[in-house]
Design a protein around this motif. Structure first.
Motif, PDB file in Angstrom:
ATOM      1  N   ASP A  97     -93.916  68.689  35.662  1.00  0.00           N
ATOM      2  CA  ASP A  97     -92.596  68.166  36.006  1.00  0.00           C
ATOM      3  C   ASP A  97     -92.582  66.645  35.947  1.00  0.00           C
ATOM      4  OD1 ASP A  97     -91.632  70.727  36.491  1.00  0.00           O
ATOM      5  OD2 ASP A  97     -92.237  70.669  38.599  1.00  0.00           O
ATOM      6  N   PRO A  98     -91.446  66.054  35.569  1.00  0.00           N
ATOM      7  CA  PRO A  98     -91.316  64.594  35.596  1.00  0.00           C
ATOM      8  C   PRO A  98     -91.606  64.058  37.002  1.00  0.00           C
ATOM      9  CG  PRO A  98     -89.476  65.566  34.420  1.00  0.00           C
ATOM     10  CD  PRO A  98     -90.226  66.705  35.051  1.00  0.00           C
ATOM     11  N   GLY A  99     -92.354  62.968  37.052  1.00  0.00           N
ATOM     12  CA  GLY A  99     -92.693  62.380  38.334  1.00  0.00           C
ATOM     13  C   GLY A  99     -94.012  62.849  38.905  1.00  0.00           C
ATOM     14  N   THR A 100     -94.671  63.792  38.226  1.00  0.00           N
ATOM     15  CA  THR A 100     -95.967  64.289  38.684  1.00  0.00           C
ATOM     16  C   THR A 100     -97.016  63.187  38.585  1.00  0.00           C
ATOM     17  OG1 THR A 100     -95.457  66.547  37.974  1.00  0.00           O
ATOM     18  CG2 THR A 100     -97.773  66.000  38.287  1.00  0.00           C
ATOM     19  N   ASP A 101     -97.828  63.030  39.610  1.00  0.00           N
ATOM     20  CA  ASP A 101     -98.903  62.033  39.588  1.00  0.00           C
ATOM     21  C   ASP A 101     -99.845  62.306  38.422  1.00  0.00           C
ATOM     22  OD1 ASP A 101     -97.953  60.838  41.923  1.00  0.00           O
ATOM     23  OD2 ASP A 101     -99.128  62.180  43.202  1.00  0.00           O
ATOM     24  N   GLY A 102    -100.095  61.286  37.613  1.00  0.00           N
ATOM     25  CA  GLY A 102    -100.999  61.429  36.482  1.00  0.00           C
ATOM     26  C   GLY A 102    -100.355  61.946  35.219  1.00  0.00           C
ATOM     27  N   ALA A 103     -99.007  62.083  35.235  1.00  0.00           N
ATOM     28  CA  ALA A 103     -98.307  62.573  34.046  1.00  0.00           C
ATOM     29  C   ALA A 103     -98.065  61.432  33.066  1.00  0.00           C
ATOM     30  CB  ALA A 103     -96.986  63.213  34.442  1.00  0.00           C
ATOM     31  N   VAL A 104     -98.159  61.729  31.779  1.00  0.00           N
ATOM     32  CA  VAL A 104     -97.902  60.741  30.733  1.00  0.00           C
ATOM     33  C   VAL A 104     -96.975  61.358  29.690  1.00  0.00           C
ATOM     34  CG1 VAL A 104    -100.109  59.538  31.019  1.00  0.00           C
ATOM     35  CG2 VAL A 104     -99.948  61.457  29.433  1.00  0.00           C
ATOM     36  N   SER A 105     -96.298  60.503  28.960  1.00  0.00           N
ATOM     37  CA  SER A 105     -95.422  60.956  27.873  1.00  0.00           C
ATOM     38  C   SER A 105     -95.460  59.935  26.757  1.00  0.00           C
ATOM     39  CB  SER A 105     -93.984  61.136  28.379  1.00  0.00           C
ATOM     40  OG  SER A 105     -93.419  59.881  28.735  1.00  0.00           O
ATOM     41  N   VAL A 106     -95.040  60.365  25.579  1.00  0.00           N
ATOM     42  CA  VAL A 106     -94.993  59.448  24.436  1.00  0.00           C
ATOM     43  C   VAL A 106     -94.014  58.314  24.717  1.00  0.00           C
ATOM     44  CG1 VAL A 106     -94.394  59.213  21.998  1.00  0.00           C
ATOM     45  CG2 VAL A 106     -95.625  61.253  22.785  1.00  0.00           C
ATOM     46  N   LEU A 107     -92.850  58.669  25.273  1.00  0.00           N
ATOM     47  CA  LEU A 107     -91.844  57.655  25.595  1.00  0.00           C
ATOM     48  C   LEU A 107     -92.386  56.661  26.608  1.00  0.00           C
ATOM     49  CD1 LEU A 107     -88.954  56.512  25.496  1.00  0.00           C
ATOM     50  CD2 LEU A 107     -88.345  58.175  27.287  1.00  0.00           C
ATOM     51  N   GLY A 108     -92.998  57.167  27.674  1.00  0.00           N
ATOM     52  CA  GLY A 108     -93.518  56.288  28.711  1.00  0.00           C
ATOM     53  C   GLY A 108     -94.613  55.376  28.192  1.00  0.00           C
ATOM     54  N   THR A 109     -95.509  55.929  27.391  1.00  0.00           N
ATOM     55  CA  THR A 109     -96.601  55.128  26.831  1.00  0.00           C
ATOM     56  C   THR A 109     -96.056  54.023  25.920  1.00  0.00           C
ATOM     57  OG1 THR A 109     -98.112  57.014  26.906  1.00  0.00           O
ATOM     58  CG2 THR A 109     -98.706  55.190  25.457  1.00  0.00           C
ATOM     59  N   ALA A 110     -95.087  54.374  25.074  1.00  0.00           N
ATOM     60  CA  ALA A 110     -94.506  53.393  24.149  1.00  0.00           C
ATOM     61  C   ALA A 110     -93.790  52.280  24.902  1.00  0.00           C
ATOM     62  CB  ALA A 110     -93.542  54.088  23.190  1.00  0.00           C
ATOM     63  N   VAL A 111     -93.009  52.653  25.910  1.00  0.00           N
ATOM     64  CA  VAL A 111     -92.277  51.657  26.689  1.00  0.00           C
ATOM     65  C   VAL A 111     -93.244  50.787  27.486  1.00  0.00           C
ATOM     66  CG1 VAL A 111     -90.622  51.323  28.558  1.00  0.00           C
ATOM     67  CG2 VAL A 111     -90.177  53.046  26.827  1.00  0.00           C
ATOM     68  N   PHE A 148    -104.875  58.279  35.127  1.00  0.00           N
ATOM     69  CA  PHE A 148    -106.070  59.081  35.377  1.00  0.00           C
ATOM     70  C   PHE A 148    -106.347  59.199  36.874  1.00  0.00           C
ATOM     71  CE2 PHE A 148    -110.673  59.265  36.162  1.00  0.00           C
ATOM     72  CZ  PHE A 148    -110.963  60.479  35.560  1.00  0.00           C
ATOM     73  N   LEU A 149    -106.251  58.084  37.583  1.00  0.00           N
ATOM     74  CA  LEU A 149    -106.470  58.113  39.024  1.00  0.00           C
ATOM     75  C   LEU A 149    -105.391  58.939  39.721  1.00  0.00           C
ATOM     76  CD1 LEU A 149    -107.412  54.366  39.650  1.00  0.00           C
ATOM     77  CD2 LEU A 149    -108.958  56.327  39.671  1.00  0.00           C
ATOM     78  N   GLY A 150    -104.170  58.863  39.199  1.00  0.00           N
ATOM     79  CA  GLY A 150    -103.092  59.654  39.770  1.00  0.00           C
ATOM     80  C   GLY A 150    -103.322  61.137  39.603  1.00  0.00           C
ATOM     81  N   ALA A 151    -103.847  61.523  38.426  1.00  0.00           N
ATOM     82  CA  ALA A 151    -104.075  62.944  38.129  1.00  0.00           C
ATOM     83  C   ALA A 151    -105.269  63.509  38.886  1.00  0.00           C
ATOM     84  CB  ALA A 151    -104.294  63.135  36.636  1.00  0.00           C
ATOM     85  N   THR A 152    -106.174  62.657  39.302  1.00  0.00           N
ATOM     86  CA  THR A 152    -107.389  63.128  39.965  1.00  0.00           C
ATOM     87  C   THR A 152    -107.369  62.811  41.463  1.00  0.00           C
ATOM     88  OG1 THR A 152    -108.478  61.064  39.260  1.00  0.00           O
ATOM     89  CG2 THR A 152    -108.814  63.027  37.891  1.00  0.00           C
TER      90      THR A 152
END
Length: 234
Positions: A147-161, A202-206
């Motif tokens: 889900d959007p807002g999940t700790d450690g989540a990444v997206s192409v849009l977010g990475t590019a921005v 990474f820290l958010g996901a772990t």
């Protein structure tokens, strides 16, 4: 040629402008009272230790962050992910590393890289989080859709921005005279900002998902990582 008296007057002019900015951020509910005061105090130290141009780079980060936060506000609220007013904890976790680099490093070259790296990381992470939430993300450790807002989540849009935000910091660092070489400014900013941003994810996901670290701890470690990369690259 500007003499010492004129320099002091100019610096105090920046201090007054800083207080005005702090008042605006508080009245517009972008920062709480303690957060605004913390920003002002950190800014004053930077003005008189490293110079107003270093402070302006932090102001650019602040402006980009506020714009990104307000973007698609209604949609973020519907997800329960809108962070309207930020606290002093957020100001410190995102800005203390850059503050230390400016306050104690001055124009000593490696600390310039650390300063830019920390700001680029904070900018990239904030923009990636605030804009990337508009796209279906994946967990950085497993690449599973979350889900959007999940700790450690990444997206192409977010990475590019996020990388674009780091690029803006690099270009601004050159235009403000913080770094004299435009290529160095851009490379240091984009690379350190990207590495720091992925460290945050990474820290958010772990550790953050396991409740071993808070969001402020994650932000702090990420900016330290960005600063170290910046120091190594400059």
């Amino acid at each position: 040629m500007i003499n010492m008296v004129e320099t002091v007057m100019i610096n105090w002019g920046y201090v007054i402008a800083l207080f005005i900015l702090g008042f605006i951020t508080y009245k517009r509910k972008s920062l709480d009272l303690l957060g605004s005061l913390t920003m002002v105090l950190m800014g004053i130290v930077i003005i008189f230790s490293a110079g107003a141009n270093w402070l302006l780079l932090l102001v650019i980060f602040l402006v980009l962050s506020l714009i990104a936060t307000k973007y698609s506000k209604s949609y973020k609220r519907s997800l329960g992910e809108y962070e309207g007013r930020r606290s002093s904890k957020n100001v410190i976790s995102n800005g203390i590393v850059a503050f230390m680099m400016a306050a104690f490093g001055g124009y000593y070259l490696p600390f310039v890289g650390g300063f830019i790296g920390a700001i680029a990381t904070a900018t990239a992470d904030t923009l990636a989080s605030e804009i990337g939430i508009l796209q279906q993300p994946r967990l950085i450790t497993t690449f599973q859709k979350v889900d959007p807002g999940t700790d450690g989540a990444v997206s192409v849009l977010g990475t590019a921005v996020g990388m674009l935000g780091a690029l803006i910091i690099g270009i601004s660092a050159y235009l403000l005279g913080v770094v004299s070489n435009p290529v160095s400014a851009i490379l240091v900013s984009v690379i350190s900002g990207t590495v720091g941003c992925f460290m945050d994810s990474f820290l958010g996901a772990t550790f953050e998902r396991a409740n071993m670290l808070t969001n402020e701890h994650v932000n702090l470690i990420a900016t330290i990582t960005g600063a170290i990369v910046g120091i190594l690259l400059i």
